[in-house]
Design a protein around this motif. Structure first.
Motif, PDB file in Angstrom:
ATOM      1  N   GLU A   9      -8.851  12.705   0.681  1.00 52.60           N
ATOM      2  CA  GLU A   9      -8.012  13.373  -0.331  1.00 52.60           C
ATOM      3  C   GLU A   9      -6.574  12.853  -0.321  1.00 52.60           C
ATOM      4  O   GLU A   9      -5.790  13.168  -1.208  1.00 52.60           O
ATOM      5  N   ILE A  10      -6.218  12.075   0.694  1.00 51.11           N
ATOM      6  CA  ILE A  10      -4.901  11.421   0.680  1.00 51.11           C
ATOM      7  C   ILE A  10      -4.934  10.378  -0.436  1.00 51.11           C
ATOM      8  O   ILE A  10      -5.855   9.562  -0.514  1.00 51.11           O
ATOM      9  N   SER A  11      -3.931  10.430  -1.313  1.00 46.42           N
ATOM     10  CA  SER A  11      -3.911   9.489  -2.450  1.00 46.42           C
ATOM     11  C   SER A  11      -3.374   8.143  -2.012  1.00 46.42           C
ATOM     12  O   SER A  11      -2.516   8.065  -1.125  1.00 46.42           O
ATOM     13  N   HIS A  12      -3.859   7.097  -2.642  1.00 46.93           N
ATOM     14  CA  HIS A  12      -3.293   5.778  -2.354  1.00 46.93           C
ATOM     15  C   HIS A  12      -3.235   4.925  -3.612  1.00 46.93           C
ATOM     16  O   HIS A  12      -3.922   5.195  -4.599  1.00 46.93           O
ATOM     17  N   LEU A  49       0.853  -1.186   0.000  1.00 40.33           N
ATOM     18  CA  LEU A  49       0.000   0.000   0.000  1.00 40.33           C
ATOM     19  C   LEU A  49       0.892   1.240   0.000  1.00 40.33           C
ATOM     20  O   LEU A  49       1.830   1.341   0.791  1.00 40.33           O
ATOM     21  N   ILE A  50       0.583   2.156  -0.913  1.00 35.40           N
ATOM     22  CA  ILE A  50       1.303   3.434  -0.978  1.00 35.40           C
ATOM     23  C   ILE A  50       0.334   4.546  -0.644  1.00 35.40           C
ATOM     24  O   ILE A  50      -0.787   4.578  -1.165  1.00 35.40           O
ATOM     25  N   LEU A  51       0.743   5.443   0.228  1.00 33.13           N
ATOM     26  CA  LEU A  51      -0.079   6.596   0.603  1.00 33.13           C
ATOM     27  C   LEU A  51       0.741   7.863   0.384  1.00 33.13           C
ATOM     28  O   LEU A  51       1.927   7.893   0.749  1.00 33.13           O
ATOM     29  N   THR A  52       0.150   8.886  -0.204  1.00 32.24           N
ATOM     30  CA  THR A  52       0.885  10.136  -0.395  1.00 32.24           C
ATOM     31  C   THR A  52      -0.036  11.342  -0.286  1.00 32.24           C
ATOM     32  O   THR A  52      -1.223  11.271  -0.594  1.00 32.24           O
ATOM     33  N   HIS A  53       0.574  12.448   0.109  1.00 34.91           N
ATOM     34  CA  HIS A  53      -0.100  13.745   0.011  1.00 34.91           C
ATOM     35  C   HIS A  53       0.997  14.790  -0.162  1.00 34.91           C
ATOM     36  O   HIS A  53       1.788  15.021   0.737  1.00 34.91           O
ATOM     37  N   GLY A  54       1.034  15.407  -1.334  1.00 33.07           N
ATOM     38  CA  GLY A  54       2.075  16.389  -1.626  1.00 33.07           C
ATOM     39  C   GLY A  54       3.141  15.825  -2.545  1.00 33.07           C
ATOM     40  O   GLY A  54       3.033  14.697  -3.022  1.00 33.07           O
TER      41      GLY A  54
END
Lengths: 233, 260
Positions: free
Chosen positions: B176-179, B133-138
């Protein structure tokens, strides 16, 4: 592939400053002479700012527009930059200038990692060609949208409405209106030197602008304006 | 491979180096990194005069996302409720940490928008038994190694461009956090997370220069295979020191999750 093979390609990002100068007939005399003087006066403080900026290499370039638009100087690193005085002729084809600027800001030329370019548009009149079309082309480029776009109106005949449309944040940073030589010099210096110091910092993408500009110079200049004895445009 | 045996396959290393320009100005490193076996996270504090506590915001981000992920198990790619809950818990705890810190150390010179001074991005990768699982914001980059091929796994967002980035500090809704969920053949043998100062050091108008950035994961893989984790981590640190000095001048951070 090992670590020894990586790294030679590392380089600093580019910080580009563009001066777009109206060289129509109406700019003749004190106006164009002041612009020439002001840009020349920016070179030393810009070199100092570049020296203090360890995150980017600073480049400057000048465009002149009257009958059509053309680059007056090549893109040059500030330490190697020399100024050649501008002269005047013809109309005010600002639309052509914005089209030429748009080509310079393509993703192919700019890449994604660049710092937001600073574009300073100076004019004493209003466009005699398709201004809206030129602006549309500029804003169609991603870097056209993200550029720090500053307008300087020279004298009371400049079309403020037109120049406002160029500004990246006209509410907070409307066109700077220079009615006298001292103001014009101060505005060009602020837009070039002070703004260039602000573009290296990230800001939150949902704010009004992608660059937090330094305080607007208008009030600072106006404080001493009554004592100025320089020419009124 | 299932359960605890699976987690044993994964390991992580990482390093963070203060920006050459920040060091000269007497600033602190505003990046943060966390590596915890099957979980890696990096965060980039925005820095600059507006975000005076962004280094702390970044530290909160990497610490909290690691804790939250340790407590959560995502069963499969369809476990959207699990992912949603994980995101919500992370954002809640990050906002709470900021709130508590602000109560204890109030900011006097502000414009009434205090949480923004903790502004930061984050990227995180977690290996679960059947997925990554990948999570990103920014902004920041995510690269994956598949045998000897490197793929860009970065989740693109138009708002991360031109000096602007998404920020945890302005995030109102955790959805809104992308995954991204990687399963089966999509799971790389090695994942590299890097803050934007790393890629910004390579001229992307020159294909050959940019290609060097994409070789970094292969160099890490080779070092891990031939020299082991400790040496690989040392080499990452040396690379980051060179990158910030010759390149972006920004704080630079790399975290690596691998099962090579």
């Amino acid at each position: 592939m090992g670590f020894d093979e990586i790294g030679g390609a590392v380089s600093k990002r580019s910080l580009k400053i563009y001066w777009l100068v109206d060289t129509s007939h109406s700019m003749a005399g004190e106006k164009i002479a002041t612009v020439n003087r002001a840009i020349k006066a920016c070179i030393a403080p810009l070199r100092d700012a570049a020296e203090d900026n360890h995150e980017a290499k600073m480049f400057v370039r000048t465009m002149k527009f009257s009958v059509g638009a053309a680059w007056h100087t090549e893109e040059t690193e500030i330490n190697d930059f020399e100024w050649y005085d501008l002269s005047v002729n013809g109309y005010t084809e600002t639309g052509a200038a914005l089209r030429l600027m748009a080509k310079e800001l393509s993703m192919e030329k700019m890449g994604e990692r660049a710092l937001p370019p600073v574009i300073i548009l100076m004019s004493d009149g209003e466009a005699t060609d398709d201004y809206e079309g030129g602006l549309k082309e500029l804003l169609a480029e991603r870097w056209g949208q993200k550029a720090v776009r500053i307008a300087i109106a020279i004298g009371e005949d400049a079309n403020i409405t037109e120049l406002s449309k160029f500004c990246s944040n006209p509410t907070e940073n409307p066109p700077l209106v220079a009615d006298r030589a001292s103001e014009l010099i101060a505005f060009i210096k602020w837009a070039s030197v002070e703004v260039s110091k602000s573009v290296s910092h990230s800001v939150i993408g949902t704010s009004n602008s992608n660059v937090q500009l330094p305080p607007h110079p208008e009030k600072q200049v106006m404080i001493g304006a009554e004592d100025d004895e320089d020419d009124i445009f | 491979m299932e359960g605890k045996d699976f987690f044993k396959k994964w390991n992580s290393i990482g390093s963070s180096v203060i920006g050459a320009s920040h060091e000269k100005r007497g600033l602190e490193n505003q990046d943060s990194v966390s590596t915890n076996e099957h979980i890696i996270a990096v965060s980039d504090g925005h820095g600059g005069p507006r975000y005076t506590r962004s280094a702390l915001g970044a530290f909160f981000a990497t610490t909290i996302i690691t804790e939250v992920c340790e407590d959560a198990i995502i069963k499969d790619a369809e476990d959207l409720d699990g992912i949603k809950h994980l995101k919500a818990r992370f954002l809640h705890l990050w906002q709470k940490a900021v709130e508590v810190h602000l109560e204890e150390y109030p900011e006097i010179d502000n414009e009434g928008n205090e949480p923004q001074i903790y502004g930061c991005t984050f990227l995180c990768a977690i290996a679960y038994p059947n997925l990554v699982l990948i999570l990103t914001h920014g902004d920041g980059d995510i690269l994956g190694v598949y045998e000897n091929e490197v793929r860009d796994l970065t989740i693109q967002n138009e708002k991360n461009f031109g000096g602007a980035t998404l920020s945890l500090a302005s995030l109102k809704d955790s959805s809104e956090i992308s995954h991204k969920v990687l399963v089966g053949d999509e799971i790389p043998s090695l994942i590299v997370l890097s803050t934007d100062g790393v890629k910004n050091s390579y001229d992307d108008t020159d294909k050959e220069d940019l290609a060097q950035f994409y070789k970094i994961p292969l160099a890490i893989k080779k070092s891990l295979e031939e020299e082991g984790a400790e040496k690989a981590e040392e080499k990452i640190k040396s690379l980051l020191e060179m990158i910030t000095k010759e390149g972006s001048g920004d704080d630079v951070t790399i975290a690596v999750l691998y099962n090579v």
